[in-house]
Design a protein around this motif. Structure first.
Motif, PDB file in Angstrom:
ATOM      1  N   SER A 189     -31.377 -26.760  -7.711  1.00  0.00           N
ATOM      2  CA  SER A 189     -31.024 -25.339  -8.024  1.00  0.00           C
ATOM      3  C   SER A 189     -29.835 -24.948  -7.841  1.00  0.00           C
ATOM      4  O   SER A 189     -29.400 -24.057  -8.552  1.00  0.00           O
ATOM      5  N   SER A 190     -29.011 -25.680  -7.045  1.00  0.00           N
ATOM      6  CA  SER A 190     -27.487 -25.495  -6.809  1.00  0.00           C
ATOM      7  C   SER A 190     -26.840 -26.162  -8.256  1.00  0.00           C
ATOM      8  O   SER A 190     -26.028 -25.484  -8.781  1.00  0.00           O
ATOM      9  N   VAL A 191     -27.314 -27.167  -8.770  1.00  0.00           N
ATOM     10  CA  VAL A 191     -26.968 -27.640 -10.045  1.00  0.00           C
ATOM     11  C   VAL A 191     -27.194 -26.733 -11.029  1.00  0.00           C
ATOM     12  O   VAL A 191     -26.240 -26.312 -11.966  1.00  0.00           O
ATOM     13  N   GLY A 192     -28.347 -25.947 -11.021  1.00  0.00           N
ATOM     14  CA  GLY A 192     -28.819 -25.095 -11.966  1.00  0.00           C
ATOM     15  C   GLY A 192     -27.768 -23.803 -12.135  1.00  0.00           C
ATOM     16  O   GLY A 192     -27.318 -23.284 -12.889  1.00  0.00           O
ATOM     17  N   ALA A 193     -27.569 -23.448 -10.748  1.00  0.00           N
ATOM     18  CA  ALA A 193     -26.727 -22.056 -10.594  1.00  0.00           C
ATOM     19  C   ALA A 193     -25.392 -22.430 -11.134  1.00  0.00           C
ATOM     20  O   ALA A 193     -24.785 -21.627 -11.777  1.00  0.00           O
ATOM     21  N   LEU A 194     -24.771 -23.377 -10.690  1.00  0.00           N
ATOM     22  CA  LEU A 194     -23.389 -23.885 -11.365  1.00  0.00           C
ATOM     23  C   LEU A 194     -23.335 -23.935 -12.884  1.00  0.00           C
ATOM     24  O   LEU A 194     -22.285 -23.510 -13.540  1.00  0.00           O
ATOM     25  N   ALA A 195     -24.480 -24.552 -13.534  1.00  0.00           N
ATOM     26  CA  ALA A 195     -24.489 -24.956 -14.791  1.00  0.00           C
ATOM     27  C   ALA A 195     -24.799 -23.480 -15.525  1.00  0.00           C
ATOM     28  O   ALA A 195     -23.984 -23.418 -16.251  1.00  0.00           O
ATOM     29  N   LEU A 196     -25.423 -22.761 -14.853  1.00  0.00           N
ATOM     30  CA  LEU A 196     -25.271 -21.119 -15.655  1.00  0.00           C
ATOM     31  C   LEU A 196     -23.802 -20.550 -15.895  1.00  0.00           C
ATOM     32  O   LEU A 196     -23.538 -20.399 -17.116  1.00  0.00           O
ATOM     33  N   LYS A 197     -22.936 -20.848 -14.852  1.00  0.00           N
ATOM     34  CA  LYS A 197     -21.705 -20.403 -15.122  1.00  0.00           C
ATOM     35  C   LYS A 197     -20.910 -21.103 -16.058  1.00  0.00           C
ATOM     36  O   LYS A 197     -20.182 -20.583 -16.940  1.00  0.00           O
ATOM     37  N   MET A 198     -21.302 -22.223 -16.044  1.00  0.00           N
ATOM     38  CA  MET A 198     -20.583 -23.271 -16.890  1.00  0.00           C
ATOM     39  C   MET A 198     -20.838 -23.134 -18.341  1.00  0.00           C
ATOM     40  O   MET A 198     -20.244 -23.052 -19.254  1.00  0.00           O
ATOM     41  N   ALA A 199     -22.290 -22.954 -18.672  1.00  0.00           N
ATOM     42  CA  ALA A 199     -22.634 -22.697 -20.006  1.00  0.00           C
ATOM     43  C   ALA A 199     -22.232 -21.284 -20.465  1.00  0.00           C
ATOM     44  O   ALA A 199     -21.925 -21.266 -21.626  1.00  0.00           O
ATOM     45  N   GLU A 200     -22.025 -20.173 -19.564  1.00  0.00           N
ATOM     46  CA  GLU A 200     -21.592 -19.169 -20.262  1.00  0.00           C
ATOM     47  C   GLU A 200     -20.092 -19.101 -20.590  1.00  0.00           C
ATOM     48  O   GLU A 200     -19.802 -18.460 -21.442  1.00  0.00           O
ATOM     49  N   ALA A 201     -19.416 -20.122 -19.745  1.00  0.00           N
ATOM     50  CA  ALA A 201     -17.948 -20.410 -19.997  1.00  0.00           C
ATOM     51  C   ALA A 201     -17.831 -21.270 -21.488  1.00  0.00           C
ATOM     52  O   ALA A 201     -16.920 -21.709 -21.765  1.00  0.00           O
ATOM     53  N   GLY A 202     -19.056 -21.676 -22.036  1.00  0.00           N
ATOM     54  CA  GLY A 202     -18.985 -22.523 -22.999  1.00  0.00           C
ATOM     55  C   GLY A 202     -19.037 -23.993 -22.823  1.00  0.00           C
ATOM     56  O   GLY A 202     -18.395 -25.013 -23.606  1.00  0.00           O
ATOM     57  N   GLU A 203     -18.943 -24.436 -21.509  1.00  0.00           N
ATOM     58  CA  GLU A 203     -18.812 -25.813 -21.132  1.00  0.00           C
ATOM     59  C   GLU A 203     -20.165 -26.516 -21.125  1.00  0.00           C
ATOM     60  O   GLU A 203     -20.728 -26.963 -20.118  1.00  0.00           O
ATOM     61  N   VAL A 204     -20.489 -26.809 -22.567  1.00  0.00           N
ATOM     62  CA  VAL A 204     -21.691 -27.706 -22.708  1.00  0.00           C
ATOM     63  C   VAL A 204     -21.179 -28.754 -23.507  1.00  0.00           C
ATOM     64  O   VAL A 204     -20.393 -28.797 -24.294  1.00  0.00           O
ATOM     65  N   VAL A 205     -21.974 -30.059 -23.557  1.00  0.00           N
ATOM     66  CA  VAL A 205     -22.017 -31.094 -24.270  1.00  0.00           C
ATOM     67  C   VAL A 205     -23.154 -31.517 -24.840  1.00  0.00           C
ATOM     68  O   VAL A 205     -24.067 -31.417 -24.693  1.00  0.00           O
ATOM     69  N   SER A 206     -22.729 -32.401 -25.928  1.00  0.00           N
ATOM     70  CA  SER A 206     -23.818 -32.955 -26.479  1.00  0.00           C
ATOM     71  C   SER A 206     -24.551 -34.290 -25.750  1.00  0.00           C
ATOM     72  O   SER A 206     -23.760 -34.719 -25.037  1.00  0.00           O
ATOM     73  N   PRO A 207     -25.703 -34.634 -25.733  1.00  0.00           N
ATOM     74  CA  PRO A 207     -26.119 -35.777 -24.910  1.00  0.00           C
ATOM     75  C   PRO A 207     -25.254 -37.045 -25.088  1.00  0.00           C
ATOM     76  O   PRO A 207     -25.173 -37.693 -24.191  1.00  0.00           O
ATOM     77  N   ARG A 208     -24.992 -37.041 -26.296  1.00  0.00           N
ATOM     78  CA  ARG A 208     -23.800 -38.237 -26.569  1.00  0.00           C
ATOM     79  C   ARG A 208     -22.726 -38.343 -25.750  1.00  0.00           C
ATOM     80  O   ARG A 208     -21.974 -39.309 -25.404  1.00  0.00           O
TER      81      ARG A 208
END
Length: 229
Positions: A189-208
Motif C-alpha cells: 500500500s505504501s508503494v501504491g501511495a507513492l505511485a499515485l503521486k508519481m503517476a499524477e506527475a506523469g512519472e510512468v513508463v512502459s513495461p519494456r
C-alpha cells in the motif's frame, strides 16, 4: 485512479489495490514461502475478493529496488507480465522510498534499512518537509556507517526494515528509535501511495522501460568480473 501495487523487494511479498481515497485491498505474506509461489496468488486474490476488474486498473506499480535480487526479479516479472497483458503503463517506485513512507514523523529522520547480505544494509535517510524527502544518497553500507550518517545530520532517527532485526541492540545503544512491528516491513500500500503521486506527475513508463535498481551488482556478476580480472 486505481493502482495495483506490488512489492517483493524483501522478505515480505505484498500486493495492494490503492486509490487516492483509500486502500481497497492489501495482503502481505512473510511466512517463509518463496515469492514465486505467493505473489501471483496474492494478486489474483485481492482482485477477485475486492470485485475489481483487471480492466479497471489504471497503472501497475512495483518496488524496483534495492533489495533481494531474486525478489526484485520476481516482482518485476509479475508486474511487467501483467502490464503487457493488460496494455497498462507502470510506475517504478524505489523500494526504500516506499518503506520510509510507512512512517510519518515530522520532527526526526526516517531511516529504512534492508538486509543487503555480506554484513551490509541498503539504506537512505528521509525527512518530512511537507512531503517525504530523501536527504542522503541510496547506500549499501555497514550499519555503523548508516548510524554515523544520521549522527552527522545532528539528530536521531526512527529505523525500520528487515535490516533492523540483526542490529536492534546497536541501534538502541546509539539512541535510535525502532518503528512499530506493523510499520516495520514492506507494505504494498505504501508503494501504491507513492505511485499515485508519481503517476499524477506523469512519472510512468512502459513495461519494456521498467528497470530494476540494484545499487550494487548481483553476486554472480561480481564473481564473473573477479574471475576475468
Amino acid at each position: 485512479m486505481l493502482i495495483l501495487a506490488i512489492d517483493a523487494s524483501g522478505q515480505t511479498a505484498g500486493a495492494a489495490l490503492v486509490t487516492a481515497e483509500k486502500v481497497v485491498a492489501e495482503i502481505s505474506l512473510n511466512c517463509g514461502y518463496t515469492h514465486s509461489k505467493t505473489l501471483m496468488p496474492l494478486i489474483d486474490h485481492i482482485v477477485r475478493i475486492s470485485g475489481t476488474s483487471l480492466s479497471d486498473i489504471d497503472y501497475i506499480a512495483c518496488a524496483s529496488g534495492p533489495g533481494s535480487f531474486t525478489g526484485l526479479r520476481i516482482g518485476a516479472g509479475c508486474a511487467k507480465g501483467l502490464a503487457r497483458g493488460l496494455g497498462k503503463k507502470m510506475v517504478n517506485v524505489p523500494a526504500l522510498d516506499a518503506l520510509a513512507y510507512n512512517v510519518y514523523e515530522r520532527d526526526g529522520y526516517i531511516t529504512p534499512i534492508m538486509d543487503a547480505r555480506r554484513g551490509e544494509v541498503y539504506a537512505a535517510v528521509y525527512k518530512w518537509k511537507n512531503e517525504l524527502t530523501r536527504v542522503t544518497e541510496y547506500m549499501a553500507e555497514k550499519i555503523e556507517v548508516v548510524i554515523e550518517r544520521v549522527n552527522q545530520l545532528g539528530s536521531t532517527a526512527v529505523f525500520l526494515g528487515d535490516g533492523v532485526f540483526p542490529h536492534r541492540e546497536l541501534l538502541v545503544e546509539n539512541g535510535m528509535s525502532l518503528a512499530p512491528l506493523g510499520s516495520s516491513l514492506q507494505r504494498a500500500s505504501s508503494v501504491g501511495a507513492l505511485a499515485l503521486k508519481m503517476a499524477e506527475a506523469g512519472e510512468v513508463v512502459s513495461p519494456r522501460d521498467f528497470k530494476i535498481f540494484y545499487i550494487r551488482k548481483p553476486q554472480a556478476e561480481r564473481e564473473s568480473e573477479a574471475k576475468n580480472a
